[in-house]
Design an enzyme around this catalytic site. Structure first.
Site, PDB file in Angstrom:
ATOM      1  N   ILE A 263       0.847  -1.187   0.000  1.00  9.81           N
ATOM      2  CA  ILE A 263       0.000   0.000   0.000  1.00  9.81           C
ATOM      3  C   ILE A 263       0.884   1.240   0.000  1.00  9.81           C
ATOM      4  O   ILE A 263       1.764   1.396   0.856  1.00  9.81           O
ATOM      5  CB  ILE A 263      -0.939   0.021   1.218  1.00  9.81           C
ATOM      6  N   LYS A 264       0.628   2.123  -0.956  1.00 10.15           N
ATOM      7  CA  LYS A 264       1.451   3.329  -1.115  1.00 10.15           C
ATOM      8  C   LYS A 264       0.877   4.488  -0.297  1.00 10.15           C
ATOM      9  O   LYS A 264      -0.293   4.819  -0.408  1.00 10.15           O
ATOM     10  CB  LYS A 264       1.530   3.736  -2.589  1.00 10.15           C
ATOM     11  N   PHE A 265       1.769   5.076   0.489  1.00 10.45           N
ATOM     12  CA  PHE A 265       1.446   6.263   1.280  1.00 10.45           C
ATOM     13  C   PHE A 265       2.401   7.387   0.903  1.00 10.45           C
ATOM     14  O   PHE A 265       3.590   7.144   0.670  1.00 10.45           O
ATOM     15  CB  PHE A 265       1.608   5.984   2.780  1.00 10.45           C
TER      16      PHE A 265
END
Length: 293
Positions: A118-120
Protein backbone atom coordinates in the site's frame (compact mmCIF):
# COMPACT_ATOMS: atom_id res chain seq x y z
CA UNK A 1 14.95 -30.08 -19.53
CA UNK A 2 11.54 -29.50 -18.00
CA UNK A 3 10.95 -26.11 -16.39
CA UNK A 4 8.15 -25.17 -14.06
CA UNK A 5 5.98 -22.15 -14.94
CA UNK A 6 7.80 -19.96 -12.41
CA UNK A 7 11.17 -21.02 -13.84
CA UNK A 8 10.01 -20.33 -17.39
CA UNK A 9 8.94 -16.84 -16.37
CA UNK A 10 12.47 -16.10 -15.15
CA UNK A 11 14.33 -17.89 -17.95
CA UNK A 12 15.26 -14.64 -19.72
CA UNK A 13 16.40 -12.74 -16.61
CA UNK A 14 19.99 -11.50 -16.99
CA UNK A 15 22.21 -13.86 -15.01
CA UNK A 16 23.79 -11.28 -12.71
CA UNK A 17 20.73 -9.07 -12.23
CA UNK A 18 20.07 -8.72 -8.51
CA UNK A 19 17.61 -5.83 -8.65
CA UNK A 20 13.92 -6.60 -9.08
CA UNK A 21 12.27 -5.05 -12.13
CA UNK A 22 8.80 -3.54 -11.78
CA UNK A 23 6.51 -2.02 -14.38
CA UNK A 24 5.13 1.44 -13.62
CA UNK A 25 1.66 1.30 -15.14
CA UNK A 26 -2.08 1.28 -14.52
CA UNK A 27 -2.84 -0.91 -17.53
CA UNK A 28 -2.88 -4.74 -17.34
CA UNK A 29 -2.30 -4.89 -21.11
CA UNK A 30 1.09 -3.31 -20.47
CA UNK A 31 1.71 -5.97 -17.80
CA UNK A 32 1.15 -8.64 -20.43
CA UNK A 33 3.38 -6.79 -22.87
CA UNK A 34 6.19 -6.50 -20.31
CA UNK A 35 6.00 -10.19 -19.44
CA UNK A 36 6.17 -11.12 -23.11
CA UNK A 37 8.99 -8.65 -23.72
CA UNK A 38 11.25 -9.53 -20.79
CA UNK A 39 10.20 -13.07 -19.99
CA UNK A 40 9.88 -12.02 -16.33
CA UNK A 41 8.42 -9.23 -14.19
CA UNK A 42 8.88 -8.87 -10.45
CA UNK A 43 6.09 -6.43 -9.68
CA UNK A 44 4.09 -3.39 -10.71
CA UNK A 45 3.52 0.06 -9.27
CA UNK A 46 0.31 2.02 -9.77
CA UNK A 47 -0.84 5.47 -8.73
CA UNK A 48 -3.89 7.69 -9.38
CA UNK A 49 -2.32 9.34 -12.43
CA UNK A 50 -1.52 5.97 -14.02
CA UNK A 51 -5.05 4.68 -13.38
CA UNK A 52 -6.43 7.85 -14.99
CA UNK A 53 -4.34 7.05 -18.10
CA UNK A 54 -5.83 3.56 -18.46
CA UNK A 55 -7.45 3.39 -21.92
CA UNK A 56 -10.69 2.12 -20.39
CA UNK A 57 -11.00 5.41 -18.45
CA UNK A 58 -10.58 7.64 -21.50
CA UNK A 59 -13.36 10.22 -21.64
CA UNK A 60 -15.26 8.58 -18.80
CA UNK A 61 -16.50 9.83 -15.45
CA UNK A 62 -17.21 7.55 -12.50
CA UNK A 63 -19.02 7.81 -9.22
CA UNK A 64 -16.77 7.72 -6.16
CA UNK A 65 -17.71 4.08 -5.58
CA UNK A 66 -17.36 3.11 -9.25
CA UNK A 67 -13.85 4.56 -9.58
CA UNK A 68 -12.69 2.40 -6.68
CA UNK A 69 -14.28 -0.62 -8.34
CA UNK A 70 -12.41 0.29 -11.52
CA UNK A 71 -9.11 0.52 -9.61
CA UNK A 72 -9.82 -2.77 -7.87
CA UNK A 73 -10.54 -4.53 -11.17
CA UNK A 74 -7.23 -3.31 -12.62
CA UNK A 75 -5.26 -4.31 -9.53
CA UNK A 76 -6.81 -7.78 -9.42
CA UNK A 77 -6.02 -8.39 -13.08
CA UNK A 78 -2.41 -7.26 -12.61
CA UNK A 79 -2.07 -9.43 -9.51
CA UNK A 80 -3.32 -12.47 -11.41
CA UNK A 81 -0.63 -11.92 -14.04
CA UNK A 82 2.24 -11.62 -11.54
CA UNK A 83 1.04 -13.58 -8.48
CA UNK A 84 4.59 -14.03 -7.16
CA UNK A 85 5.34 -10.31 -7.47
CA UNK A 86 4.31 -7.16 -5.65
CA UNK A 87 1.56 -4.77 -6.76
CA UNK A 88 1.63 -1.28 -5.25
CA UNK A 89 -1.80 0.27 -4.69
CA UNK A 90 -1.92 3.94 -3.69
CA UNK A 91 -4.30 5.58 -1.23
CA UNK A 92 -6.00 8.80 -2.27
CA UNK A 93 -4.65 11.79 -0.38
CA UNK A 94 -4.34 15.52 -0.72
CA UNK A 95 -2.89 18.11 1.64
CA UNK A 96 -5.93 17.81 3.93
CA UNK A 97 -6.26 14.02 4.11
CA UNK A 98 -5.79 12.66 7.62
CA UNK A 99 -3.82 9.55 8.53
CA UNK A 100 -6.98 7.83 9.75
CA UNK A 101 -8.60 8.32 6.34
CA UNK A 102 -5.56 6.89 4.57
CA UNK A 103 -5.45 3.92 6.93
CA UNK A 104 -9.12 3.16 6.27
CA UNK A 105 -8.42 3.08 2.53
CA UNK A 106 -5.33 0.93 3.10
CA UNK A 107 -7.33 -1.61 5.07
CA UNK A 108 -9.76 -1.93 2.17
CA UNK A 109 -7.12 -2.01 -0.58
CA UNK A 110 -5.07 -4.60 1.28
CA UNK A 111 -7.98 -7.02 0.98
CA UNK A 112 -8.18 -6.71 -2.79
CA UNK A 113 -5.17 -8.91 -3.52
CA UNK A 114 -2.73 -11.06 -1.51
CA UNK A 115 0.43 -9.38 -2.87
CA UNK A 116 -0.27 -5.69 -2.27
CA UNK A 117 2.08 -3.00 -1.03
CA UNK A 118 0.00 0.00 0.00
CA UNK A 119 1.45 3.33 -1.11
CA UNK A 120 1.45 6.26 1.28
CA UNK A 121 2.82 9.75 0.59
CA UNK A 122 5.92 10.73 2.53
CA UNK A 123 4.16 13.49 4.46
CA UNK A 124 3.48 13.74 8.20
CA UNK A 125 -0.02 12.28 7.84
CA UNK A 126 1.18 9.74 5.29
CA UNK A 127 3.93 8.42 7.55
CA UNK A 128 1.59 8.34 10.51
CA UNK A 129 -0.71 6.14 8.41
CA UNK A 130 2.20 4.00 7.21
CA UNK A 131 3.35 3.45 10.80
CA UNK A 132 -0.15 2.29 11.75
CA UNK A 133 -0.36 0.07 8.67
CA UNK A 134 2.96 -1.62 9.50
CA UNK A 135 1.64 -2.24 13.01
CA UNK A 136 -1.29 -4.04 11.36
CA UNK A 137 1.19 -6.20 9.38
CA UNK A 138 0.46 -4.53 6.05
CA UNK A 139 3.15 -4.16 3.43
CA UNK A 140 3.78 -0.53 2.50
CA UNK A 141 5.48 1.60 -0.15
CA UNK A 142 6.30 5.17 0.86
CA UNK A 143 6.18 7.38 -2.20
CA UNK A 144 7.08 10.86 -3.45
CA UNK A 145 10.46 10.79 -1.71
CA UNK A 146 12.87 13.58 -2.67
CA UNK A 147 15.29 13.95 0.27
CA UNK A 148 17.57 11.87 2.44
CA UNK A 149 15.85 13.18 5.55
CA UNK A 150 12.50 11.92 4.27
CA UNK A 151 14.16 8.54 3.83
CA UNK A 152 15.39 8.61 7.43
CA UNK A 153 11.84 9.31 8.58
CA UNK A 154 10.52 6.37 6.54
CA UNK A 155 13.07 4.11 8.20
CA UNK A 156 12.05 5.30 11.66
CA UNK A 157 8.30 5.12 11.00
CA UNK A 158 8.46 1.50 9.80
CA UNK A 159 10.81 0.00 12.39
CA UNK A 160 9.75 -3.50 13.36
CA UNK A 161 8.73 -4.49 9.84
CA UNK A 162 10.56 -7.36 8.19
CA UNK A 163 12.56 -6.99 4.99
CA UNK A 164 10.28 -7.17 1.98
CA UNK A 165 7.39 -5.43 3.71
CA UNK A 166 8.59 -1.83 3.26
CA UNK A 167 9.60 -0.07 0.07
CA UNK A 168 10.75 3.53 -0.28
CA UNK A 169 10.31 5.24 -3.65
CA UNK A 170 12.72 8.09 -4.46
CA UNK A 171 11.53 9.84 -7.64
CA UNK A 172 14.74 10.41 -9.57
CA UNK A 173 13.36 11.79 -12.82
CA UNK A 174 11.53 14.61 -11.10
CA UNK A 175 14.74 15.67 -9.36
CA UNK A 176 16.52 15.59 -12.71
CA UNK A 177 13.77 17.88 -14.03
CA UNK A 178 14.78 20.60 -11.58
CA UNK A 179 18.48 20.21 -12.33
CA UNK A 180 19.44 17.93 -9.41
CA UNK A 181 21.03 14.52 -9.85
CA UNK A 182 18.29 12.14 -8.74
CA UNK A 183 20.66 9.17 -8.78
CA UNK A 184 22.65 10.87 -6.01
CA UNK A 185 19.58 10.60 -3.79
CA UNK A 186 19.35 6.86 -4.45
CA UNK A 187 23.05 6.46 -3.64
CA UNK A 188 22.70 8.54 -0.47
CA UNK A 189 19.71 6.57 0.81
CA UNK A 190 21.42 3.23 0.15
CA UNK A 191 24.56 4.43 1.96
CA UNK A 192 22.56 5.77 4.93
CA UNK A 193 20.54 2.56 5.24
CA UNK A 194 23.75 0.52 5.50
CA UNK A 195 23.94 1.75 9.10
CA UNK A 196 20.48 0.33 9.83
CA UNK A 197 18.80 -3.07 10.06
CA UNK A 198 17.97 -3.46 6.36
CA UNK A 199 14.19 -3.55 6.73
CA UNK A 200 13.52 -0.85 4.09
CA UNK A 201 14.14 -1.69 0.43
CA UNK A 202 14.95 1.08 -2.04
CA UNK A 203 12.63 1.21 -5.06
CA UNK A 204 14.02 3.62 -7.64
CA UNK A 205 11.04 5.37 -9.27
CA UNK A 206 10.38 8.02 -11.91
CA UNK A 207 12.81 6.19 -14.18
CA UNK A 208 13.06 7.97 -17.52
CA UNK A 209 15.79 6.20 -19.50
CA UNK A 210 17.85 3.07 -19.96
CA UNK A 211 20.75 4.91 -18.30
CA UNK A 212 18.56 5.33 -15.21
CA UNK A 213 17.99 1.56 -15.20
CA UNK A 214 21.69 0.78 -15.46
CA UNK A 215 22.63 3.41 -12.89
CA UNK A 216 20.09 2.15 -10.36
CA UNK A 217 21.35 -1.42 -10.80
CA UNK A 218 24.97 -0.28 -10.45
CA UNK A 219 24.20 1.60 -7.24
CA UNK A 220 22.57 -1.48 -5.69
CA UNK A 221 18.93 -0.38 -5.72
CA UNK A 222 16.80 -3.29 -4.52
CA UNK A 223 14.05 -2.56 -7.02
CA UNK A 224 13.37 -0.18 -9.87
CA UNK A 225 10.07 0.64 -11.54
CA UNK A 226 9.86 1.90 -15.07
CA UNK A 227 7.33 2.67 -17.80
CA UNK A 228 6.87 0.11 -20.54
CA UNK A 229 8.60 2.34 -23.13
CA UNK A 230 11.82 2.38 -21.10
CA UNK A 231 11.65 -1.39 -20.59
CA UNK A 232 11.26 -1.75 -24.35
CA UNK A 233 14.43 0.29 -24.90
CA UNK A 234 16.28 -1.78 -22.31
CA UNK A 235 15.11 -5.07 -23.85
CA UNK A 236 16.01 -3.91 -27.36
CA UNK A 237 19.56 -3.25 -26.14
CA UNK A 238 19.80 -6.78 -24.70
CA UNK A 239 18.90 -5.90 -21.08
CA UNK A 240 22.35 -4.55 -20.16
CA UNK A 241 23.12 -4.30 -16.45
CA UNK A 242 26.67 -2.97 -16.51
CA UNK A 243 27.35 0.75 -16.13
CA UNK A 244 30.80 2.01 -17.05
CA UNK A 245 31.18 4.66 -14.35
CA UNK A 246 32.04 3.40 -10.88
CA UNK A 247 30.18 6.35 -9.39
CA UNK A 248 27.16 7.88 -11.06
CA UNK A 249 27.98 11.40 -12.17
CA UNK A 250 26.22 13.78 -14.52
CA UNK A 251 27.97 17.05 -15.22
CA UNK A 252 24.74 18.73 -16.29
CA UNK A 253 22.99 18.06 -12.99
CA UNK A 254 23.70 19.53 -9.58
CA UNK A 255 25.09 16.93 -7.13
CA UNK A 256 23.08 16.08 -4.03
CA UNK A 257 25.63 15.75 -1.21
CA UNK A 258 25.46 12.94 1.33
CA UNK A 259 24.44 13.89 4.87
CA UNK A 260 25.28 12.04 8.08
CA UNK A 261 21.81 11.47 9.53
CA UNK A 262 21.11 9.50 12.69
CA UNK A 263 18.46 6.84 12.06
CA UNK A 264 17.61 6.47 15.74
CA UNK A 265 15.31 9.48 16.12
CA UNK A 266 11.51 9.34 16.14
CA UNK A 267 10.20 9.84 12.61
CA UNK A 268 8.36 13.05 13.48
CA UNK A 269 11.69 14.68 14.39
CA UNK A 270 12.92 14.62 10.79
CA UNK A 271 12.16 17.38 8.31
CA UNK A 272 9.65 15.98 5.82
CA UNK A 273 8.84 19.02 3.72
CA UNK A 274 9.76 19.12 0.04
CA UNK A 275 8.24 21.17 -2.77
CA UNK A 276 8.21 18.21 -5.15
CA UNK A 277 6.33 16.05 -2.64
CA UNK A 278 3.66 18.75 -2.40
CA UNK A 279 3.46 19.09 -6.20
CA UNK A 280 3.29 15.33 -6.72
CA UNK A 281 0.55 14.94 -4.14
CA UNK A 282 -1.49 17.71 -5.77
CA UNK A 283 -1.06 16.14 -9.23
CA UNK A 284 -2.19 12.71 -8.06
CA UNK A 285 -5.22 14.25 -6.34
CA UNK A 286 -6.17 16.27 -9.43
CA UNK A 287 -5.92 13.25 -11.73
CA UNK A 288 -8.00 11.12 -9.38
CA UNK A 289 -10.68 13.77 -8.97
CA UNK A 290 -10.73 14.12 -12.75
CA UNK A 291 -12.16 10.59 -12.96
CA UNK A 292 -15.07 11.36 -10.64
CA UNK A 293 -18.30 12.92 -11.89
Amino acid sequence: MHLRAKDLLNFMRPQNLKARIFLDSGDPQETRAALKLLGFLDGQTTNPSLIAKNPAAAGKKFSAAAVLNFYQKIVKEVSSLIPQGSVSVEVYSDKNTLAEEMLEQAQEFNQWIPNAHIKFPTTPEGLKAAELAVAEKMRVNTTLVFSQEQAAAVYAATKGAKKGDVFISPFIGRLDDIGENGMDLVANIIKMYQTGDGHVEVLTASVRSMDHIKQAIALGSDILTTPLKVLQDWAAAGMPIEYQEASIKNQELKPIPYRDINLDKAWANYHLGHELTDKGLAKFATDWKGLIE
